[in-house]
Design a protein around this motif. Structure first.
Motif: not given
Length: 407
Positions: A228-230, A357-360, A383-386, A391-392
């Protein structure tokens, strides 16, 4: 003597497979043909970059809800009629986008278009699962995945060509024509694949109960965060790259489309390489490699945006590295999430699609908050997404000892 009525099981024909493959192109084509036109849309509709990017958000939220709801409803009502209804609504919404006089109308039409498209996509996959087994199922799903990787390459090139020769509204008329073609293909080639005796009355109620069980699995949730973060980082790029490369650096729409297609090709190649390495290299190592690359690209882009004026070469290189990294992160994160909940594969898959898709949709407008002339919000989000994805993987998704998982 009374005749015995027998149920005829539909066959998985080439026409049926081709139609379902066609359905998988809905989301990338409806998005990627439109992305190169963002600056033109903002100008013609007298709106801001953030409001144009909000049309991506509503599309992605619609996709998420359509996939989350469409699967359980089709388990209860059957596949064919809900699929035809979704395609008709998607076609009508695409016409609404083509005729939209304001950004508000465009935003609502994109929400409906995304919902109907997500609904159609999840039913298409369900039809394949109904009819295919074992090696045949694997082959067909691989074919669908391959088309999913090619559509983001073709979409922006087609969108750029449309902008060179015509008007941005033509891309939505083209999606409407494709929706009509999909409807006709379903009428001709797709029978009802879920027999009445195989349907259940649980619908959404059973889905909610299974969802609670899946979300109690910490390893599954960790891999959900990974993918999701990616996905959020990827769509920070999708939402802003047209402004970074065209408005800030002067690329033409066709040059931008070529670069976008090259980046999508990098992601596709990375996913194919990861598939070849499955069983020989640990899947978690492949994900971590992608996360490190994405984090490096995000940091480099952030430095360039803050102090160097986002030079063209830096942006092109960072975007390519970022997109290639997604090919290692998103598919493998999804595979490990499914492996963590083998007792609820359908529910796990639906929740993955919903979260991604919600993340997007959430990230896309935030990435454009600074307007058309800065890449700082986008670089920060990448940067934050990576980092969150990492962390996940390293904190939340630590595999339990003795737990069955993919290599």
């Amino acid at each position: 003597m009374k005749a015995v009525r027998r149920t005829v099981t539909p066959r998985l024909t080439a026409g049926l497979v081709g139609t379902v493959v066609f359905l998988t192109a809905i989301a990338p084509l409806a998005t990627d043909m439109y992305v190169p036109a963002f600056p033109q849309v903002a100008g013609e509709l007298s709106t801001t970059a953030t409001q144009v990017q909000l049309t991506l958000t509503t599309f992605f939220v619609g996709m998420a809800l359509g996939q989350l709801i469409g699967g359980p409803v089709s388990d209860q009502r059957g596949r064919r009629i809900p699929l035809l209804a979704a395609l008709v609504v998607m076609t009508a919404a695409s016409i609404g986008c083509a005729l939209a006089p304001t950004i508000g109308v465009m935003t609502v039409a994109r929400l409906v278009q995304g919902f109907a498209g997500g609904w159609a996509m999840v039913i298409g996959r369900s039809i394949i699962v109904d009819l295919a087994r074992d090696a045949q199922l694997v082959r067909v799903l691989n074919l669908i995945a391959a088309v999913g990787g090619l559509a983001p390459i073709v979409g922006p090139l087609l969108g750029g060509l449309i902008l060179q020769l015509s008007h941005w509204r033509v891309s939505f008329w083209l999606v409407a024509v494709l929706g009509l073609a999909m409807t006709l293909s379903v009428l001709v080639a797709v029978p009802e694949s879920l027999a009445r005796e195989s349907r259940h009355a649980g619908g959404l109620r059973n889905f909610v109960a299974a969802g609670r069980t899946v979300l109690r699995n910490r390893e599954y949730v960790g891999y959900l965060v990974v993918a999701g973060a990616a996905m959020g980082a990827l769509f920070a790029y999708v939402a802003t790259s047209a402004f970074v490369l065209q408005t800030m650096n002067g690329l033409s729409p066709i040059a931008y489309s070529i670069d976008f297609a090259a980046n999508a090709a990098g992601m596709t190649v990375a996913a194919l390489v990861a598939a070849r390495l499955a069983g020989r290299v640990a899947t978690r190592k492949l994900i971590l490699t992608g996360q490190i690359a994405a984090l490096a690209a995000g940091l480099a882009m952030l430095v360039g945006a803050l102090w160097l004026g986002t030079p063209l070469l830096l942006a092109i290189v960072c975007f390519f590295v970022l997109m290639t990294a997604q090919g290692l992160m998103i598919p493998n994160g999804g595979a490990l999430a499914s492996a963590a909940v083998p007792e609820h594969p359908g529910t796990g898959s639906a929740l993955q699609g919903f979260v991604q898709w919600v993340a997007a949709g959430t990230i896309a407008p935030i990435a454009g908050l600074g307007g058309q002339h800065t890449a700082v919000p986008m670089a920060t989000l990448v940067t934050a997404g990576a980092a969150v994805s990492m962390i996940g993987l390293l904190v939340l998704a630590k595999p339990s000892t003795g737990h069955r998982r993919l290599p």
